[in-house]
Design an enzyme around this catalytic site. Structure first.
Site, PDB file in Angstrom:
ATOM      1  N   LEU A  84     -33.394 -69.229 -75.750  1.00  0.00           N
ATOM      2  CA  LEU A  84     -34.037 -67.951 -76.009  1.00  0.00           C
ATOM      3  C   LEU A  84     -34.264 -67.323 -74.646  1.00  0.00           C
ATOM      4  CD1 LEU A  84     -36.830 -68.723 -78.656  1.00  0.00           C
ATOM      5  CD2 LEU A  84     -34.875 -67.209 -78.977  1.00  0.00           C
ATOM      6  N   ASP A  85     -33.917 -66.043 -74.487  1.00  0.00           N
ATOM      7  CA  ASP A  85     -34.108 -65.458 -73.172  1.00  0.00           C
ATOM      8  C   ASP A  85     -35.597 -65.376 -72.828  1.00  0.00           C
ATOM      9  OD1 ASP A  85     -35.149 -62.800 -74.010  1.00  0.00           O
ATOM     10  OD2 ASP A  85     -33.136 -62.516 -74.802  1.00  0.00           O
ATOM     11  N   LYS A  86     -35.878 -65.115 -71.580  1.00  0.00           N
ATOM     12  CA  LYS A  86     -37.244 -65.171 -71.066  1.00  0.00           C
ATOM     13  C   LYS A  86     -38.176 -64.204 -71.787  1.00  0.00           C
ATOM     14  CE  LYS A  86     -39.560 -65.437 -66.538  1.00  0.00           C
ATOM     15  NZ  LYS A  86     -39.347 -65.324 -65.075  1.00  0.00           N
ATOM     16  N   SER A 134     -38.012 -63.382 -74.948  1.00  0.00           N
ATOM     17  CA  SER A 134     -38.073 -63.683 -76.375  1.00  0.00           C
ATOM     18  C   SER A 134     -38.978 -64.881 -76.627  1.00  0.00           C
ATOM     19  CB  SER A 134     -36.666 -63.961 -76.922  1.00  0.00           C
ATOM     20  OG  SER A 134     -35.828 -62.852 -76.708  1.00  0.00           O
TER      21      SER A 134
END
Length: 230
Positions: A102-104, A106
């Site tokens: 999960l990107d930072k 999210s």
């Protein structure tokens, strides 16, 4: 984990590669079993010596699976020098790594494991495991937004696979993907003229945050038998 085990499956469980890649290694005469060239029909026991390209294969450790309710601000790259890295919240009891990312910016459900085979089954595009998200954007949704997203839009030179999209509020939608392109949902929404301001993953395969009862920023071990793959 039961023995004897087919060689390709064993290599996958050891985290060497996927079963398909293991078959290629065997075909290429890069795998030996107890000093002889391996065959596809070989069945492996814990006492066998398996080598790939002359290097011994470490037997698999007990499979472990953790769930993490990732908050915004945590980077999924395992980097001990980064204070924001997920490295600093990983369990100390065993070496695990995140399944997918999960990107930072999210938040939501992240799975952590030491099982290379499970990781391959969840993230490899051939398996198409479902991942469900709830997403908020920067303005009210147009009537055709969900239809356009569900049908597929251009992302990084390709059309995204058809998916399920449902509006749940004037500026929020639920999306179920069987694909995992980099920042896919954000790029899809951007193509449709929206900016994602909150991206929350609520389910991976059959595992949902609601059933797992895991609090935000908590790492919790669960039985690996709980996950059911399609």
């Amino acid at each position: 984990m039961s023995y004897p085990m087919r060689l390709a499956k064993y290599l996958s469980h050891c985290g060497v590669c996927s079963r398909r890649q293991a078959s290629r290694l065997i075909d290429s005469a890069r795998v030996t079993v107890n000093g002889r060239l391996a065959n596809h029909i070989d069945h492996i026991n814990l006492t066998d010596c398996i080598m790939v390209d002359g290097e011994p294969v470490t037997p698999p450790k007990a499979r472990r699976l953790f769930v993490y309710h990732k908050p915004v601000g945590i980077d999924c790259k395992v980097n001990p020098d980064d204070p924001a890295s997920i490295y600093h919240v990983l369990p100390e009891s065993c070496r695990v790594y995140p399944i997918g990312r999960l990107d930072k910016d999210s938040r939501g459900l992240l799975l952590l494991t030491n099982d290379g085979a499970l990781c391959q089954q969840l993230i490899h595009p051939d398996h198409h495991q479902e991942k469900e998200y709830e997403v908020q954007v920067d303005k009210p949704l147009d009537p055709d937004f969900c239809l356009k997203m569900a049908a597929g839009v251009p992302v990084k030179g390709q059309i995204t696979l058809p998916c399920t999209v449902e509006q749940i509020a004037h500026d929020r939608f639920r999306i179920v993907l069987r694909q995992g392109l980099n920042r896919q949902i954000r790029r899809m929404a951007h193509y449709c003229g929206y900016r994602v301001i909150d991206l929350y993953r609520v389910r991976i395969a059959n595992l949902a945050l609601t059933q797992l009862e895991v609090n935000s920023a908590e790492v919790k071990e669960i039985s690996a038998e709980l996950i059911q793959l399609t």
